[in-house]
Scaffold this motif. Structure first.
Motif, PDB file in Angstrom:
ATOM      1  N   VAL A 189     -84.579  41.269   2.525  1.00 29.60           N
ATOM      2  CA  VAL A 189     -84.163  39.840   2.801  1.00 29.60           C
ATOM      3  C   VAL A 189     -85.078  39.049   3.154  1.00 29.60           C
ATOM      4  N   LEU A 190     -85.458  38.021   2.502  1.00 25.03           N
ATOM      5  CA  LEU A 190     -86.528  36.814   2.782  1.00 25.03           C
ATOM      6  C   LEU A 190     -85.783  35.884   3.674  1.00 25.03           C
ATOM      7  N   LEU A 191     -86.252  35.862   4.755  1.00 24.13           N
ATOM      8  CA  LEU A 191     -85.846  34.653   5.845  1.00 24.13           C
ATOM      9  C   LEU A 191     -86.539  33.674   6.024  1.00 24.13           C
ATOM     10  N   HIS A 192     -86.047  32.500   5.682  1.00 23.08           N
ATOM     11  CA  HIS A 192     -86.889  31.298   6.052  1.00 23.08           C
ATOM     12  C   HIS A 192     -86.174  30.153   6.589  1.00 23.08           C
ATOM     13  N   ARG A 193     -86.633  29.124   7.444  1.00 27.79           N
ATOM     14  CA  ARG A 193     -85.839  28.161   8.260  1.00 27.79           C
ATOM     15  C   ARG A 193     -85.132  26.991   7.212  1.00 27.79           C
ATOM     16  N   ARG A 194     -85.860  27.029   6.069  1.00 28.45           N
ATOM     17  CA  ARG A 194     -85.316  26.019   5.098  1.00 28.45           C
ATOM     18  C   ARG A 194     -85.482  26.272   3.788  1.00 28.45           C
ATOM     19  N   ASP A 195     -84.872  25.925   2.907  1.00 27.81           N
ATOM     20  CA  ASP A 195     -84.965  26.174   1.232  1.00 27.81           C
ATOM     21  C   ASP A 195     -85.979  25.588   0.711  1.00 27.81           C
ATOM     22  N   ASP A 196     -87.009  25.283   1.228  1.00 27.39           N
ATOM     23  CA  ASP A 196     -88.231  24.820   0.814  1.00 27.39           C
ATOM     24  C   ASP A 196     -89.535  25.628   1.357  1.00 27.39           C
ATOM     25  N   PHE A 197     -90.557  26.042   0.267  1.00 28.89           N
ATOM     26  CA  PHE A 197     -91.486  26.747   0.307  1.00 28.89           C
ATOM     27  C   PHE A 197     -92.800  26.184   0.415  1.00 28.89           C
ATOM     28  N   ARG A 198     -93.824  26.667   1.095  1.00 23.37           N
ATOM     29  CA  ARG A 198     -95.180  26.417   0.945  1.00 23.37           C
ATOM     30  C   ARG A 198     -96.150  27.095   0.061  1.00 23.37           C
ATOM     31  N   ALA A 199     -95.456  28.209  -0.510  1.00 26.03           N
ATOM     32  CA  ALA A 199     -96.052  29.218  -1.447  1.00 26.03           C
ATOM     33  C   ALA A 199     -96.126  28.562  -2.605  1.00 26.03           C
ATOM     34  N   ALA A 200     -97.073  29.348  -3.507  1.00 23.87           N
ATOM     35  CA  ALA A 200     -97.340  29.047  -4.982  1.00 23.87           C
ATOM     36  C   ALA A 200     -96.135  28.709  -5.643  1.00 23.87           C
TER      37      ALA A 200
END
Length: 356
Positions: A189-200
């Motif tokens: 499960v990938l958990l992030h605070r928003r549906d916007d990523f800093r990754a490639a």
């Protein structure tokens, strides 16, 4: 390049120069010392060479390196490593300097967090804005599981095979490990605070594709609590953007919230510090208030200081000349040019050009 993982039972390493920090300025310090025939040992708290260039922006372009119109942080690091190959520096990675003390003979005793010990004539602090420490998860009770079921770095990926994982974060580290462990872990499960990523972007696209194929799951929200039984972490509480708190079961929790710079033990070395930076006595040799200890790069401060990589390169050159008398007290150091000096050509392992 030699990498040392330390043997706490071994005798101290006798050194002419120890560089604290393996970022671009620390690497160039190796080069400038090498031209003066001074071998360097390099210590860094990170497990890889490159400092914040590699940890924070390995793929982002840098435009202000002289004669290099554009390069990434990783490319800059790779080129510096190639440049210092003739000098065979020894790297001591994944360890932090914990002790520095002046000896009666004028040298320094230096020790690291893994037990590596040195007796060195000079020390060069090129630690950027300090050692990088993982930004931790701020949830009551979670610290008790660090190193057991809570991890901020992955040292042994096999450890997580067959496990139910929750990976927190939205940057390259979180996405890279999620993609790496898919199909090897029992569930992710990938958990992030928003549906916007800093990754490639390619990594984000691959992650979404795997979610669509039910190979892994993306959950938007923040960790607000934990669940444990018999001193074992069994799950976390995640509060979503809808305000609803849900329980997410897990075997292991991997957190990649980035790295935070801290001055760390350097603050206890009796050095003059101004706003978490090391004051140098002059811009002639960038020596601190302790003779034999030099500070170069973003870690130092002086009137007119500019936090630029190219400024750090300049400081490293002058610091090397400033340190030479401590290492070769009977030797007169002459300024030589790599373009024309046969001696430097020999040191660098290149042929002296013949001009008609």
């Amino acid at each position: 390049m030699d990498t040392n993982k330390a043997d706490s039972a071994s005798a101290p390493i006798i050194a002419d120069a120890v560089i604290v920090g393996a970022g671009p300025v620390g690497l160039f310090q190796v080069f400038e010392l090498g031209l003066l025939e001074i071998k360097a040992h390099v210590i860094d708290s990170l497990p890889v060479v490159g400092g914040q260039c590699v940890e924070l922006y390995p793929d982002k372009p840098i435009y202000d390196i002289p004669a290099v119109p554009v390069c990434t942080g990783q490319e800059l690091t790779d080129n510096l490593l190639k440049q210092i190959e003739p000098f065979s520096p020894t790297f001591h990675l994944g360890q932090e300097v914990t002790h520095v003390a002046r000896r009666e003979d004028g040298r320094f005793d230096l020790a690291t967090s893994t037990g590596t010990r040195f007796v060195t004539k000079t020390i060069f602090i090129a630690a950027g804005v300090g050692s990088f420490q993982p930004r931790t998860l701020k949830v009551d009770g979670i610290d008790a599981f660090e190193g057991k079921q809570l991890f901020y770095r992955v040292k042994d990926p096999v450890r997580f095979h067959g496990r139910n994982l929750v990976i927190c974060g939205g940057g390259d580290s979180a996405l890279d490990w999620a993609l790496d462990l898919v199909g090897k872990a029992e569930s992710i499960v990938l958990l992030h605070r928003r549906d916007d990523f800093r990754a490639a972007p390619a990594s984000v696209a691959k992650m979404r594709e795997l979610c669509d194929q039910f190979e892994m799951q993306l959950l938007i929200g923040q960790v607000t609590g934990i669940e444990a039984s018999d001193e074992i972490l069994t799950g976390i509480k995640v509060t979503g953007t809808d305000g609803v708190t849900r329980r997410v079961p897990l075997d292991d929790l991997l957190v990649f919230y980035g790295l935070s710079p801290k001055l760390g033990p350097i603050a206890d070395w009796s050095l003059d510090i101004e706003r978490k930076q090391l004051k140098v006595m002059s811009t002639e040799k960038f020596e601190t208030n302790i003779p034999g200890i030099f500070a170069v790069g973003d870690i130092n401060t002086y009137p007119g200081k500019k936090k630029l990589i190219l400024s750090g390169f300049h400081e490293a050159a002058l610091a090397a000349f400033g340190a030479a008398p401590y290492i070769f007290p009977e030797k007169k150091i002459h300024m030589q040019y790599t373009t024309t000096s046969p001696k430097l050509h020999k040191i660098l392992g290149v042929e002296t050009p013949v001009f008609d």
